[in-house]
Design a protein around this motif. Structure first.
Motif, PDB file in Angstrom:
ATOM      1  N   ASP A   2      53.236 -13.781 -21.661  1.00  0.00           N
ATOM      2  CA  ASP A   2      53.927 -12.885 -22.589  1.00  0.00           C
ATOM      3  C   ASP A   2      52.877 -12.191 -23.445  1.00  0.00           C
ATOM      4  OD1 ASP A   2      55.405 -11.653 -24.590  1.00  0.00           O
ATOM      5  OD2 ASP A   2      56.726 -13.364 -24.928  1.00  0.00           O
ATOM      6  N   ALA A   3      52.712 -10.886 -23.235  1.00  0.00           N
ATOM      7  CA  ALA A   3      51.685 -10.140 -23.963  1.00  0.00           C
ATOM      8  C   ALA A   3      52.080  -9.867 -25.409  1.00  0.00           C
ATOM      9  CB  ALA A   3      51.402  -8.811 -23.250  1.00  0.00           C
ATOM     10  N   LEU A   4      53.294 -10.189 -25.788  1.00  0.00           N
ATOM     11  CA  LEU A   4      53.730 -10.047 -27.176  1.00  0.00           C
ATOM     12  C   LEU A   4      53.352 -11.304 -27.955  1.00  0.00           C
ATOM     13  CD1 LEU A   4      57.268  -8.588 -26.384  1.00  0.00           C
ATOM     14  CD2 LEU A   4      55.256  -7.307 -27.173  1.00  0.00           C
ATOM     15  N   GLY A   5      53.662 -11.311 -29.260  1.00  0.00           N
ATOM     16  CA  GLY A   5      53.410 -12.503 -30.068  1.00  0.00           C
ATOM     17  C   GLY A   5      52.228 -12.407 -30.993  1.00  0.00           C
ATOM     18  N   HIS A   6      51.900 -11.183 -31.440  1.00  0.00           N
ATOM     19  CA  HIS A   6      50.720 -10.983 -32.282  1.00  0.00           C
ATOM     20  C   HIS A   6      50.791 -11.777 -33.586  1.00  0.00           C
ATOM     21  CE1 HIS A   6      47.350  -8.911 -34.202  1.00  0.00           C
ATOM     22  NE2 HIS A   6      48.131  -8.699 -35.245  1.00  0.00           N
ATOM     23  N   ASP A   7      51.934 -11.738 -34.240  1.00  0.00           N
ATOM     24  CA  ASP A   7      52.096 -12.471 -35.496  1.00  0.00           C
ATOM     25  C   ASP A   7      53.571 -12.827 -35.669  1.00  0.00           C
ATOM     26  OD1 ASP A   7      53.451 -10.285 -36.668  1.00  0.00           O
ATOM     27  OD2 ASP A   7      51.719  -9.592 -37.784  1.00  0.00           O
ATOM     28  N   PRO A   8      53.958 -13.488 -36.778  1.00  0.00           N
ATOM     29  CA  PRO A   8      55.342 -13.953 -36.910  1.00  0.00           C
ATOM     30  C   PRO A   8      56.398 -12.860 -36.798  1.00  0.00           C
ATOM     31  CG  PRO A   8      53.960 -15.086 -38.508  1.00  0.00           C
ATOM     32  CD  PRO A   8      53.104 -14.020 -37.880  1.00  0.00           C
ATOM     33  N   ARG A   9      56.047 -11.616 -37.080  1.00  0.00           N
ATOM     34  CA  ARG A   9      57.047 -10.554 -36.976  1.00  0.00           C
ATOM     35  C   ARG A   9      57.570 -10.416 -35.553  1.00  0.00           C
ATOM     36  NH1 ARG A   9      53.404  -6.132 -40.007  1.00  0.00           N
ATOM     37  NH2 ARG A   9      51.818  -7.472 -39.026  1.00  0.00           N
ATOM     38  N   SER A  10      56.761 -10.753 -34.577  1.00  0.00           N
ATOM     39  CA  SER A  10      57.208 -10.687 -33.190  1.00  0.00           C
ATOM     40  C   SER A  10      58.372 -11.637 -32.941  1.00  0.00           C
ATOM     41  CB  SER A  10      56.048 -11.026 -32.255  1.00  0.00           C
ATOM     42  OG  SER A  10      56.451 -11.037 -30.911  1.00  0.00           O
ATOM     43  N   TYR A  11      58.331 -12.806 -33.593  1.00  0.00           N
ATOM     44  CA  TYR A  11      59.349 -13.828 -33.379  1.00  0.00           C
ATOM     45  C   TYR A  11      60.593 -13.582 -34.232  1.00  0.00           C
ATOM     46  CZ  TYR A  11      55.462 -16.031 -31.041  1.00  0.00           C
ATOM     47  OH  TYR A  11      54.407 -16.280 -30.190  1.00  0.00           O
ATOM     48  N   ALA A  12      60.564 -12.539 -35.054  1.00  0.00           N
ATOM     49  CA  ALA A  12      61.756 -12.152 -35.808  1.00  0.00           C
ATOM     50  C   ALA A  12      62.709 -11.328 -34.950  1.00  0.00           C
ATOM     51  CB  ALA A  12      61.362 -11.353 -37.057  1.00  0.00           C
ATOM     52  N   SER A  13      62.262 -10.894 -33.787  1.00  0.00           N
ATOM     53  CA  SER A  13      63.098 -10.125 -32.870  1.00  0.00           C
ATOM     54  C   SER A  13      64.009 -11.073 -32.098  1.00  0.00           C
ATOM     55  CB  SER A  13      62.226  -9.330 -31.894  1.00  0.00           C
ATOM     56  OG  SER A  13      62.990  -8.865 -30.802  1.00  0.00           O
ATOM     57  N   ALA A  14      65.325 -10.885 -32.246  1.00  0.00           N
ATOM     58  CA  ALA A  14      66.273 -11.743 -31.532  1.00  0.00           C
ATOM     59  C   ALA A  14      66.098 -11.599 -30.022  1.00  0.00           C
ATOM     60  CB  ALA A  14      67.704 -11.390 -31.941  1.00  0.00           C
ATOM     61  N   GLY A  15      65.820 -10.389 -29.570  1.00  0.00           N
ATOM     62  CA  GLY A  15      65.620 -10.168 -28.143  1.00  0.00           C
ATOM     63  C   GLY A  15      64.408 -10.911 -27.614  1.00  0.00           C
TER      64      GLY A  15
END
Length: 234
Positions: A206-219
């Motif tokens: 998963d190329a996403l996940g830079h910082d906690p804001r990424s995990y705020a996305s429900a999708g």
């Protein structure tokens, strides 16, 4: 009993850009929700050397900003900086990882993990792609539209989603991958999330996940939840 290890970025696997101490606990929460009993490991090399049959999931949430980008003629990577573990210990860790891949293990590699564990050929072969300095890049951090591949089984019933993140782009693909999600830049598609079946093992990058804001996305959370449940079937 712990059955999932989350290798978090510390020491030579840390960098100034990624908040591993904040994102690894979020990954641990997702792993627990998927039925794992995770432990966050701050010493990646030592954790790999001690990898045993009870570990069903390995999460890589770490980088390697000083690591080399090419192999020498013998196929061996030489660290750009002195490794924290003796070379013999690195070889033991790679052998333990190779054994785990043979017996069956799930691997979830997040974001900068595309540039991590460069001293582990077994990880290199399993991942299926790499960040290459001077070639790979990412647009500025911001809202991104993630497109799911409707043909991938893990995407069934899910919708494309938005996420605030970095989108790693132009990764070098080293092996056949099953694209699960992608993004577009200047009209061109680039893979963001892929899966791989490796005999008895499974891999998700998963190329996403830079910082906690990424995990705020429900999708994004739902996509990771499905990936972890798929990895749990190993």
């Amino acid at each position: 009993m712990v059955d999932a290890l989350i290798l978090t970025g510390t020491g030579r696997y840390s960098d100034p850009w990624h908040a591993y101490s904040e994102t690894s606990p979020l990954l641990a929460e997702l792993a627990r929700a998927a039925g794992f009993s995770p432990r966050i490991e701050t010493g990646a090399d030592g954790a790999l050397r001690r990898l045993d049959d009870g570990v069903r999931l390995l999460v890589i949430n770490a980088g390697d900003p000083e690591g080399p980008d090419s192999v020498d003629p013998t196929g061996t990577r030489t660290p750009a900086t002195e490794p924290e573990e003796p070379v013999a210990s690195l070889a033991e860790g790679d052998a333990a990882l190779a054994s785990a891949l043979d017996r069956g293990i799930g691997i979830l590699a997040m974001h900068s993990a595309a540039a991590s564990l460069r001293d582990y050929p077994s990880y290199e072969r399993a991942l299926g792609g790499r960040w290459v300095r001077g070639r790979s890049w990412h647009p500025d951090f911001g809202e991104a539209h993630v497109r799911l591949d409707p043909e991938h089984p893990l995407a069934a019933g899910l919708r494309d989603f938005a996420v605030d993140d970095e989108r790693y782009t132009d990764l070098r693909l080293d092996a056949e991958i099953d694209r699960l999600a992608s993004h577009e830049h200047d009209g061109l598609p680039y893979p963001l999330v892929w899966t791989r079946d490796l005999g008895r093992s499974r891999v998700v990058y998963d190329a996403l996940g830079h910082d906690p804001r990424s995990y705020a996305s429900a999708g994004h959370r739902e996509l990771l939840a499905r990936a972890l449940r798929w990895l749990r079937e190993v």
